[in-house]
Enzyme design. Sequence first.
Site, mmCIF file in Angstrom:
data_model
loop_
_atom_site.group_PDB
_atom_site.id
_atom_site.type_symbol
_atom_site.label_atom_id
_atom_site.label_comp_id
_atom_site.label_asym_id
_atom_site.label_seq_id
_atom_site.Cartn_x
_atom_site.Cartn_y
_atom_site.Cartn_z
ATOM 1 N N GLU A 1 19.879 -8.476 -3.466
ATOM 2 C CA GLU A 1 19.627 -7.034 -3.581
ATOM 3 C C GLU A 1 18.250 -6.615 -3.070
ATOM 4 O O GLU A 1 17.643 -5.672 -3.560
ATOM 5 C CB GLU A 1 19.851 -6.600 -5.028
ATOM 6 C CG GLU A 1 21.268 -6.878 -5.481
ATOM 7 C CD GLU A 1 21.577 -6.443 -6.906
ATOM 8 O OE1 GLU A 1 20.638 -6.109 -7.653
ATOM 9 O OE2 GLU A 1 22.765 -6.432 -7.260
ATOM 10 N N GLU B 1 28.954 -10.812 -9.141
ATOM 11 C CA GLU B 1 28.521 -10.453 -10.494
ATOM 12 C C GLU B 1 29.393 -9.318 -11.005
ATOM 13 O O GLU B 1 29.641 -8.344 -10.289
ATOM 14 C CB GLU B 1 27.068 -9.966 -10.533
ATOM 15 C CG GLU B 1 26.003 -11.010 -10.336
ATOM 16 C CD GLU B 1 24.601 -10.417 -10.504
ATOM 17 O OE1 GLU B 1 24.425 -9.492 -11.338
ATOM 18 O OE2 GLU B 1 23.687 -10.874 -9.798
#
Length: 316
Positions: free
Chosen positions: A137, A242
């Site tokens: 990210e 995730e």
Amino acid sequence: MRFTTSVLGLAATASTAAAVSAANSGIKGFNYGAFFLNQAAKQQADFAYEFNRAKSLPGTSGWTNARLYSMIQWGTASDVISAIPAAIETQTSLLLGLWVSGSDQAITNEIAALKAAISQYGASFTNLVTGISVGSEDLYRDASGEIGLPAAKLIDCISQVRSAVAGTALAGVPIGHVDTYDSFLNGTNRAVIDNIDWLGFDGYPYWELTKPNSIGDAHERFYDGFNKTLALAGSKPVYVTETGWPVSGDTVGAAVPSKENARIYWEDIACSLIRSGVNLYWYDLQESQWGTASPDFGIYPAGDLGSVTANYDLSC
């Protein structure tokens, strides 16, 4: 884990062998951080204990893969993370992670640890690796004014990792990156996808504050983001790297953390992904062994993993 849905991608420019190995194969695993909530580094025995617990979950089986965020032992400059010998000990497959934000030295240290692991553990290590993720990210954080990386720097890190594993037993392993799918939809970041082999999706309806996000809306929220990622990926496989629902913590919008809602989310999302054969990395096995996370996404509460009872039913 961020407060929005995310994408993990891997390169279009990889070899045919790597592209084939990137295909979804029904992998099931958890995300494993390098340290506990009290900032104490996890040691080999800690990782092995967690890996073994994942293999003996009540009501389900086959959770034999681990996603790591870093190759480096917490608190050191470039020592190999003790998750590696723990994985060898327990025969746990690995989606490796290299943390690349912070400074140019970050990728240098991560590659040093990766090379050291290959040299030290050889085939007993490399035979367990199913993929490598460069960063997590970073594009999202960079755009948000946090410590991340722009696309050009990230692509350079990916290139460095490809060069580092060339000629080694990991040369054919697919390499990718974790980020929000909307970051990839941004045209300035699109080039990252051209340098990765598969796309990975981090989806958390709990954090989708600007949209209806109750447990009743969770299915739509998750699959809206996942389907956008599938469209973005084209012919590349998409993993779910995730996802989860907290058992405790603050209410976010209409999203209420509870064991009951976590069970609903598991039965809907985890079970549907398992049936579809999508590679899945759940967040997470236990978040609060030392201290209490808020929110807490752990399947298990605080305490000895061998003694505590799961927060909710894991059957499908």
